[in-house]
Design a protein around this motif. Structure first.
Motif, PDB file in Angstrom:
ATOM      1  N   TRP A  74      43.995  45.991  15.082  1.00  0.00           N
ATOM      2  CA  TRP A  74      43.744  46.223  16.514  1.00  0.00           C
ATOM      3  C   TRP A  74      44.810  47.135  17.102  1.00  0.00           C
ATOM      4  O   TRP A  74      44.497  48.047  17.872  1.00  0.00           O
ATOM      5  CB  TRP A  74      43.731  44.883  17.248  1.00  0.00           C
ATOM      6  N   MET A 113      35.323  44.032  15.857  1.00  0.00           N
ATOM      7  CA  MET A 113      36.418  44.608  16.637  1.00  0.00           C
ATOM      8  C   MET A 113      35.980  45.911  17.299  1.00  0.00           C
ATOM      9  O   MET A 113      36.216  46.144  18.486  1.00  0.00           O
ATOM     10  CB  MET A 113      37.631  44.851  15.743  1.00  0.00           C
ATOM     11  N   PHE A 130      39.977  41.728  19.900  1.00  0.00           N
ATOM     12  CA  PHE A 130      40.913  41.118  18.951  1.00  0.00           C
ATOM     13  C   PHE A 130      40.513  39.684  18.610  1.00  0.00           C
ATOM     14  O   PHE A 130      40.497  39.291  17.446  1.00  0.00           O
ATOM     15  CB  PHE A 130      42.336  41.123  19.514  1.00  0.00           C
TER      16      PHE A 130
END
Length: 231
Positions: A81, A148, A171
């Motif tokens: 992320w 994601m 996330f």
């Protein structure tokens, strides 16, 4: 010759899955150079992830829950992320929701591919074990990347609270599913096959739905239709 065969078998699943999600981009294909760059970024974050994980394992011990949700899912999904947000999120090439999926799967599969290569040469690897890894951890990383990227794509085209909400979800969602996957593998070693197979079907079902949803809201969709009508 054997080394080359093992290396090819370890790399092929990640490259094949990346090609699949890359070709699923219906309306505005991303520059291949950018996709390769993010794939290589996923490869490069393996070392810092391993260092952090080693430290956490010494600190937290061998609890299956701690390993699954903190050491494995927490650290790996955070690093993915982090690089996505700081390298791609504000990039000019990120101009439609599906782009998040392309770049997130590229990072995830770069990580998973090097992990697979290390596994193949770190332990006696057979075709069967590499096939199982292709169907489970490698495709799992690809799908966590889809999750994601889908929510990061939604955040990209929102403002204010909605943008922050989807950034958090981008996330937390893959973190949860990744942690649950690892927890199943850690806590039920004798009967994991009966849980992990339907679990993977569920992940693929959700992943394909997100792929279709992201494509359906592309700003280039109407432009392509107009071009098709004119032609």
């Amino acid at each position: 010759m054997l080394i080359f065969s093992v290396l090819a078998a370890a790399i092929a699943p990640g490259v094949a899955l990346l090609a699949y999600f890359y070709w699923k981009d219906r309306y505005d294909t991303e520059p291949l150079s950018m996709v390769v760059k993010m794939f290589l970024t996923g490869v490069l974050i393996v070392l810092p992830i391993m260092i952090v994980q080693r430290g956490l394992m010494i600190w937290l011990g061998e609890s299956p829950f701690a390993f699954s949700f903190i050491v494995s899912a927490g650290v790996e999904e955070f690093f993915k992320w982090f690089v996505l947000y700081h390298i791609i999120y504000n990039h000019t090439e990120f101009d439609e929701p599906y782009d998040g999926i392309v770049y997130a799967t590229a990072v995830s599969l770069g990580f998973a591919t090097l992990e697979n290569v290390m596994y193949a040469f770190g332990e006696p690897a057979t075709f069967g074990t590499l096939l199982v890894r292709a169907l489970l951890p490698v495709s799992g990383h690809a799908l966590f990347g889809v999750f994601m990227g889908y929510f990061m794509g939604r955040a990209k085209f929102q403002e204010g609270r909605k943008m922050r909400f989807f950034l958090w979800i981008s996330f937390l969602f893959p973190f949860f599913w990744h942690g649950l996957y690892d927890f199943i593998m850690q806590s039920v070693p004798r009967s994991w096959i009966w849980l992990i197979v339907p679990f993977m079907f569920l992940l693929w079902y959700r992943g394909i739905r997100y792929v279709n949803r992201a494509n359906s809201v592309s700003p280039f969709r109407l432009l392509k239709r107009e071009e098709e009508v004119k032609s």
